[in-house]
Design a protein around this motif. Structure first.
Motif, mmCIF file in Angstrom:
data_model
loop_
_atom_site.group_PDB
_atom_site.id
_atom_site.type_symbol
_atom_site.label_atom_id
_atom_site.label_comp_id
_atom_site.label_asym_id
_atom_site.label_seq_id
_atom_site.Cartn_x
_atom_site.Cartn_y
_atom_site.Cartn_z
ATOM 1 N N GLU A 54 -15.763 12.658 3.282
ATOM 2 C CA GLU A 54 -15.440 13.266 4.594
ATOM 3 C C GLU A 54 -14.845 14.526 4.342
ATOM 4 O O GLU A 54 -14.738 14.908 3.228
ATOM 5 C CB GLU A 54 -14.669 12.314 5.367
ATOM 6 C CG GLU A 54 -13.375 12.226 4.645
ATOM 7 C CD GLU A 54 -13.019 10.868 4.419
ATOM 8 O OE1 GLU A 54 -11.887 10.538 3.471
ATOM 9 O OE2 GLU A 54 -13.501 9.784 4.850
ATOM 10 N N PHE A 55 -14.605 15.462 5.426
ATOM 11 C CA PHE A 55 -13.684 16.587 5.413
ATOM 12 C C PHE A 55 -12.127 16.155 4.987
ATOM 13 O O PHE A 55 -11.827 15.111 5.387
ATOM 14 C CB PHE A 55 -13.593 17.076 6.906
ATOM 15 C CG PHE A 55 -14.923 17.940 7.225
ATOM 16 C CD1 PHE A 55 -15.021 19.350 6.676
ATOM 17 C CD2 PHE A 55 -15.983 17.433 7.958
ATOM 18 C CE1 PHE A 55 -16.066 19.980 7.166
ATOM 19 C CE2 PHE A 55 -16.818 17.978 8.266
ATOM 20 C CZ PHE A 55 -17.137 19.212 7.792
ATOM 21 N N THR A 56 -11.768 16.714 4.199
ATOM 22 C CA THR A 56 -10.264 16.728 3.771
ATOM 23 C C THR A 56 -9.258 17.882 4.197
ATOM 24 O O THR A 56 -9.681 18.773 4.009
ATOM 25 C CB THR A 56 -10.200 16.538 2.418
ATOM 26 O OG1 THR A 56 -11.082 15.405 1.817
ATOM 27 C CG2 THR A 56 -8.686 16.072 1.945
ATOM 28 N N LEU A 57 -8.302 17.686 4.839
ATOM 29 C CA LEU A 57 -7.303 18.561 5.329
ATOM 30 C C LEU A 57 -6.362 18.215 4.112
ATOM 31 O O LEU A 57 -5.510 17.204 4.207
ATOM 32 C CB LEU A 57 -6.748 18.240 6.818
ATOM 33 C CG LEU A 57 -7.796 18.610 7.674
ATOM 34 C CD1 LEU A 57 -7.158 18.299 9.000
ATOM 35 C CD2 LEU A 57 -7.793 20.221 7.761
ATOM 36 N N LEU A 58 -6.178 19.130 3.311
ATOM 37 C CA LEU A 58 -5.384 18.958 1.840
ATOM 38 C C LEU A 58 -4.070 19.823 2.437
ATOM 39 O O LEU A 58 -4.282 20.780 2.254
ATOM 40 C CB LEU A 58 -6.026 19.428 0.955
ATOM 41 C CG LEU A 58 -5.234 19.274 -0.630
ATOM 42 C CD1 LEU A 58 -4.843 18.014 -0.870
ATOM 43 C CD2 LEU A 58 -5.969 20.039 -1.813
ATOM 44 N N LEU A 59 -3.015 19.192 2.717
ATOM 45 C CA LEU A 59 -1.626 19.710 2.982
ATOM 46 C C LEU A 59 -0.800 19.627 1.875
ATOM 47 O O LEU A 59 -0.349 18.691 1.374
ATOM 48 C CB LEU A 59 -1.128 19.103 4.276
ATOM 49 C CG LEU A 59 0.061 19.737 4.759
ATOM 50 C CD1 LEU A 59 -0.018 21.112 5.211
ATOM 51 C CD2 LEU A 59 0.816 18.756 6.085
ATOM 52 N N PHE A 60 -0.421 20.904 1.251
ATOM 53 C CA PHE A 60 0.658 20.918 0.466
ATOM 54 C C PHE A 60 1.875 20.991 1.065
ATOM 55 O O PHE A 60 1.999 21.906 1.740
ATOM 56 C CB PHE A 60 0.398 22.134 -0.551
ATOM 57 C CG PHE A 60 -0.613 21.899 -1.671
ATOM 58 C CD1 PHE A 60 -0.559 21.292 -2.822
ATOM 59 C CD2 PHE A 60 -2.120 22.425 -1.344
ATOM 60 C CE1 PHE A 60 -1.393 21.460 -3.806
ATOM 61 C CE2 PHE A 60 -3.197 22.348 -2.296
ATOM 62 C CZ PHE A 60 -2.729 21.613 -3.482
#
Length: 185
Positions: A54-60
């Protein structure tokens, strides 16, 4: 004679570099493959991050950053309010967190957060927190936002990708193909 050869060599190298720049164009510079990595849960379990579903919102995030927590909650609420939980996951990762602080953060936002190695921030080009990346199911980085994360832009990128994918599938169904089963000739 040697000067002519040097000049010719320099001209050939310049021509090759110009050709490479022109052929890659803007899209080549703006879309890149996501760098695979491993994350760790608070239980110490290694988690292979898979972008293929799926789409991933990778938040650092950083453990001392209140703005990071706010942006995480904003992203999580945005995904839930648009009912995109099946298409999009929000993955908060912390590269400088002590596990005790991460326990507190996890309890504060009532969601799981993950630890990642410190060198990951340089590999991904994270220079401030919060930094968010939108990664599509083909593991391509579609966008990067530092600080404020405009959810409207993220929603538009997801809709564009989904529409393009549906159009591509529809066009395959409408055209004759030289494929039978899984073999194309």
């Amino acid at each position: 004679m040697i000067k002519k050869m040097r000049k010719r060599t320099v001209n050939i190298i310049a021509l090759v570099l110009i050709t490479i720049v022109i052929s890659t164009g803007v899209a080549g510079a703006s879309v890149r493959k996501a760098i695979p990595f491993e994350a760790y849960s608070l239980k110490g379990e290694k988690i292979d991050v898979d972008f293929g579903k799926e789409f991933t919102l990778l938040l650092f995030i950083s453990s001392d950053c209140l703005e990071c927590l706010y942006r995480f909650l904003e992203l999580k609420d945005g995904v839930q309010s648009l009912q995109l939980e099946d298409e999009v996951r929000v993955l908060p990762v912390c590269f400088d967190c002590d596990w005790r602080k991460l326990v507190q953060l996890t309890q504060a936002v009532n969601s799981e957060m993950f630890l990642v190695p410190e060198d990951l921030k340089a590999k991904w080009g994270v220079w401030e927190t919060p930094t968010c990346f939108l990664v599509d199911p083909a593991a391509r980085v579609l966008g990067k936002w530092e600080g404020e994360v405009p959810f409207a832009e993220i929603e538009k990128a997801i809709a564009t990708y989904s529409r393009d994918k549906r159009n591509m599938v529809a066009s395959r169904k409408n055209t004759s193909s030289s494929c039978s089963s899984s073999f194309c000739y």
